[in-house]
Write a protein that holds these residues in place. Structure first.
Motif, PDB file in Angstrom:
ATOM      1  N   THR A 147       4.332  12.149  11.223  1.00 25.21           N
ATOM      2  CA  THR A 147       4.514  10.591  10.586  1.00 25.21           C
ATOM      3  C   THR A 147       5.153   9.502  11.512  1.00 25.21           C
ATOM      4  O   THR A 147       6.232   9.766  12.209  1.00 25.21           O
ATOM      5  CB  THR A 147       5.243  10.443   9.254  1.00 25.21           C
ATOM      6  OG1 THR A 147       4.665  11.651   8.327  1.00 25.21           O
ATOM      7  CG2 THR A 147       5.451   9.295   8.649  1.00 25.21           C
ATOM      8  N   ALA A 205       4.263   3.093   3.264  1.00 23.56           N
ATOM      9  CA  ALA A 205       3.359   1.924   3.319  1.00 23.56           C
ATOM     10  C   ALA A 205       3.844   0.707   2.797  1.00 23.56           C
ATOM     11  O   ALA A 205       3.651  -0.168   3.140  1.00 23.56           O
ATOM     12  CB  ALA A 205       2.127   2.564   3.001  1.00 23.56           C
ATOM     13  N   ARG A 206       4.092   0.909   1.506  1.00 25.73           N
ATOM     14  CA  ARG A 206       4.651  -0.226   0.550  1.00 25.73           C
ATOM     15  C   ARG A 206       5.972  -1.049   1.196  1.00 25.73           C
ATOM     16  O   ARG A 206       6.007  -2.199   1.321  1.00 25.73           O
ATOM     17  CB  ARG A 206       5.031   0.335  -0.808  1.00 25.73           C
ATOM     18  CG  ARG A 206       3.936   0.331  -1.475  1.00 25.73           C
ATOM     19  CD  ARG A 206       4.204   0.416  -3.057  1.00 25.73           C
ATOM     20  NE  ARG A 206       5.291   1.576  -3.298  1.00 25.73           N
ATOM     21  CZ  ARG A 206       4.822   2.739  -3.726  1.00 25.73           C
ATOM     22  NH1 ARG A 206       3.645   3.259  -3.579  1.00 25.73           N
ATOM     23  NH2 ARG A 206       5.673   3.770  -3.936  1.00 25.73           N
ATOM     24  N   LEU A 210       5.007   2.397   7.700  1.00 22.81           N
ATOM     25  CA  LEU A 210       4.014   3.443   7.948  1.00 22.81           C
ATOM     26  C   LEU A 210       3.141   2.939   9.039  1.00 22.81           C
ATOM     27  O   LEU A 210       2.442   1.992   8.752  1.00 22.81           O
ATOM     28  CB  LEU A 210       3.446   3.994   6.675  1.00 22.81           C
ATOM     29  CG  LEU A 210       2.290   4.991   7.052  1.00 22.81           C
ATOM     30  CD1 LEU A 210       3.203   6.464   7.441  1.00 22.81           C
ATOM     31  CD2 LEU A 210       1.510   5.381   5.696  1.00 22.81           C
ATOM     32  N   ALA A 223       1.839  12.521  -0.485  1.00 26.55           N
ATOM     33  CA  ALA A 223       1.243  11.383  -0.673  1.00 26.55           C
ATOM     34  C   ALA A 223       2.096  10.336  -1.221  1.00 26.55           C
ATOM     35  O   ALA A 223       2.428   9.233  -0.673  1.00 26.55           O
ATOM     36  CB  ALA A 223       0.298  11.743  -1.726  1.00 26.55           C
ATOM     37  N   ALA A 224       3.027  10.627  -2.071  1.00 26.07           N
ATOM     38  CA  ALA A 224       4.014   9.667  -2.694  1.00 26.07           C
ATOM     39  C   ALA A 224       4.791   9.148  -1.606  1.00 26.07           C
ATOM     40  O   ALA A 224       5.350   7.892  -1.717  1.00 26.07           O
ATOM     41  CB  ALA A 224       4.696  10.485  -3.796  1.00 26.07           C
ATOM     42  N   TYR A 225       5.542   9.940  -0.818  1.00 25.61           N
ATOM     43  CA  TYR A 225       6.270   9.605   0.167  1.00 25.61           C
ATOM     44  C   TYR A 225       5.594   8.503   1.285  1.00 25.61           C
ATOM     45  O   TYR A 225       6.364   7.361   1.550  1.00 25.61           O
ATOM     46  CB  TYR A 225       6.812  10.651   1.116  1.00 25.61           C
ATOM     47  CG  TYR A 225       7.709  10.622   2.193  1.00 25.61           C
ATOM     48  CD1 TYR A 225       9.022  10.132   1.999  1.00 25.61           C
ATOM     49  CD2 TYR A 225       7.151  10.489   3.476  1.00 25.61           C
ATOM     50  CE1 TYR A 225       9.683   9.933   3.216  1.00 25.61           C
ATOM     51  CE2 TYR A 225       7.969  10.197   4.726  1.00 25.61           C
ATOM     52  CZ  TYR A 225       9.314  10.049   4.426  1.00 25.61           C
ATOM     53  OH  TYR A 225       9.939   9.805   5.456  1.00 25.61           O
ATOM     54  N   HIS A 226       4.429   8.825   1.720  1.00 27.17           N
ATOM     55  CA  HIS A 226       3.672   8.031   2.570  1.00 27.17           C
ATOM     56  C   HIS A 226       3.296   6.542   1.957  1.00 27.17           C
ATOM     57  O   HIS A 226       3.249   5.582   2.588  1.00 27.17           O
ATOM     58  CB  HIS A 226       2.496   8.853   3.161  1.00 27.17           C
ATOM     59  CG  HIS A 226       3.068  10.000   4.052  1.00 27.17           C
ATOM     60  ND1 HIS A 226       3.463  11.261   3.798  1.00 27.17           N
ATOM     61  CD2 HIS A 226       3.264   9.835   5.494  1.00 27.17           C
ATOM     62  CE1 HIS A 226       3.831  11.721   5.116  1.00 27.17           C
ATOM     63  NE2 HIS A 226       3.683  11.164   5.875  1.00 27.17           N
ATOM     64  N   GLU A 227       3.096   6.828   0.809  1.00 21.90           N
ATOM     65  CA  GLU A 227       2.697   5.497  -0.201  1.00 21.90           C
ATOM     66  C   GLU A 227       3.973   4.718   0.079  1.00 21.90           C
ATOM     67  O   GLU A 227       3.935   3.483   0.180  1.00 21.90           O
ATOM     68  CB  GLU A 227       2.437   5.684  -1.509  1.00 21.90           C
ATOM     69  CG  GLU A 227       0.976   6.407  -1.610  1.00 21.90           C
ATOM     70  CD  GLU A 227       0.787   6.803  -2.991  1.00 21.90           C
ATOM     71  OE1 GLU A 227      -0.667   7.279  -3.319  1.00 21.90           O
ATOM     72  OE2 GLU A 227       1.376   7.250  -3.673  1.00 21.90           O
ATOM     73  N   GLU A 228       5.161   5.212  -0.499  1.00 15.79           N
ATOM     74  CA  GLU A 228       6.386   4.505  -0.147  1.00 15.79           C
ATOM     75  C   GLU A 228       6.681   4.032   1.048  1.00 15.79           C
ATOM     76  O   GLU A 228       6.971   2.552   1.236  1.00 15.79           O
ATOM     77  CB  GLU A 228       7.382   5.481  -0.634  1.00 15.79           C
ATOM     78  CG  GLU A 228       8.732   4.705  -1.292  1.00 15.79           C
ATOM     79  CD  GLU A 228       9.867   5.732  -1.709  1.00 15.79           C
ATOM     80  OE1 GLU A 228      11.248   5.229  -1.612  1.00 15.79           O
ATOM     81  OE2 GLU A 228       9.218   6.780  -2.120  1.00 15.79           O
ATOM     82  N   TRP A 248      14.816   7.560   6.114  1.00 20.57           N
ATOM     83  CA  TRP A 248      13.608   8.026   5.747  1.00 20.57           C
ATOM     84  C   TRP A 248      13.454   9.284   6.005  1.00 20.57           C
ATOM     85  O   TRP A 248      12.621  10.116   5.061  1.00 20.57           O
ATOM     86  CB  TRP A 248      12.615   6.902   6.633  1.00 20.57           C
ATOM     87  CG  TRP A 248      12.168   5.670   6.010  1.00 20.57           C
ATOM     88  CD1 TRP A 248      12.543   4.483   6.313  1.00 20.57           C
ATOM     89  CD2 TRP A 248      11.606   5.492   4.655  1.00 20.57           C
ATOM     90  NE1 TRP A 248      11.886   3.458   5.715  1.00 20.57           N
ATOM     91  CE2 TRP A 248      11.456   3.992   4.427  1.00 20.57           C
ATOM     92  CE3 TRP A 248      11.053   6.246   3.831  1.00 20.57           C
ATOM     93  CZ2 TRP A 248      10.935   3.418   3.394  1.00 20.57           C
ATOM     94  CZ3 TRP A 248      10.377   5.777   2.642  1.00 20.57           C
ATOM     95  CH2 TRP A 248      10.164   4.348   2.563  1.00 20.57           C
ATOM     96  N   GLU A 275       3.478  15.267  -3.172  1.00 22.53           N
ATOM     97  CA  GLU A 275       4.896  14.641  -2.762  1.00 22.53           C
ATOM     98  C   GLU A 275       4.884  14.035  -1.480  1.00 22.53           C
ATOM     99  O   GLU A 275       5.414  12.981  -1.109  1.00 22.53           O
ATOM    100  CB  GLU A 275       5.943  15.704  -2.481  1.00 22.53           C
ATOM    101  CG  GLU A 275       6.713  16.540  -4.003  1.00 22.53           C
ATOM    102  CD  GLU A 275       7.419  17.757  -3.868  1.00 22.53           C
ATOM    103  OE1 GLU A 275       8.037  17.796  -2.463  1.00 22.53           O
ATOM    104  OE2 GLU A 275       7.845  18.102  -4.698  1.00 22.53           O
TER     105      GLU A 275
END
Length: 140
Positions: free
Chosen positions: A84, A39-40, A44, A32-37, A97, A30
């Motif tokens: 973060t 970054a996109r 981030l 990893a998915a949040y931080h990927e979002e 966020w 979860e």
């Protein structure tokens, strides 16, 4: 505007680390998915977990004297387990966020994150010291 989402530690994390901490795979996924979002979205700046307090130390100042105290530290609820760092256009965006931040301990468990805005150099009156910090930032 930059904001830091601060993950508060727990007594379990502080105690667990002596045997080698391994994150819950579901929570890790979860996060990893949040931080990927993040970054996109281009928001981030940085994110990381921190070692438990037993791996750290504190520096205390008393006038000109400094003393070092090794961890662990007792008040887990006051300790930081990770952070973060985000850059967004507004406080409201940072709040959105933060609302989406996964529970760092796991579903249904009590946990807390704290959100704090970082100072920007423009928040301070012009001075030679502020310019020194601008030069440091530019040299990175």
């Amino acid at each position: 505007m930059r904001f830091m989402l601060i993950v508060k530690s727990t007594p379990e994390f502080e105690a667990e680390a002596s045997t080698g901490f391994q994150p819950d795979p579901t929570v890790f996924a979860e996060m990893a998915a949040y931080h990927e979002e993040l970054a996109r979205a281009g928001a981030l700046l940085d994110a990381n977990g921190l070692q438990p307090s037993r791996q750290g130390w504190r520096v205390r100042y008393d006038g000109e004297r400094r003393s070092i105290s090794d961890g662990p530290f007792t008040e887990a609820k006051e300790l930081i387990a990770g952070y973060t760092l985000i850059q967004v256009a507004s406080r409201e965006e940072a709040l959105e966020w933060a609302r989406r931040f996964p529970n760092p301990v796991g579903p249904g468990q009590p946990a807390e994150i704290e959100v704090r805005q970082l100072f920007e150099l423009d928040d301070f009156a012009p001075s030679g010291e502020v310019e020194r910090f601008r030069e440091l930032a530019a040299s990175k």
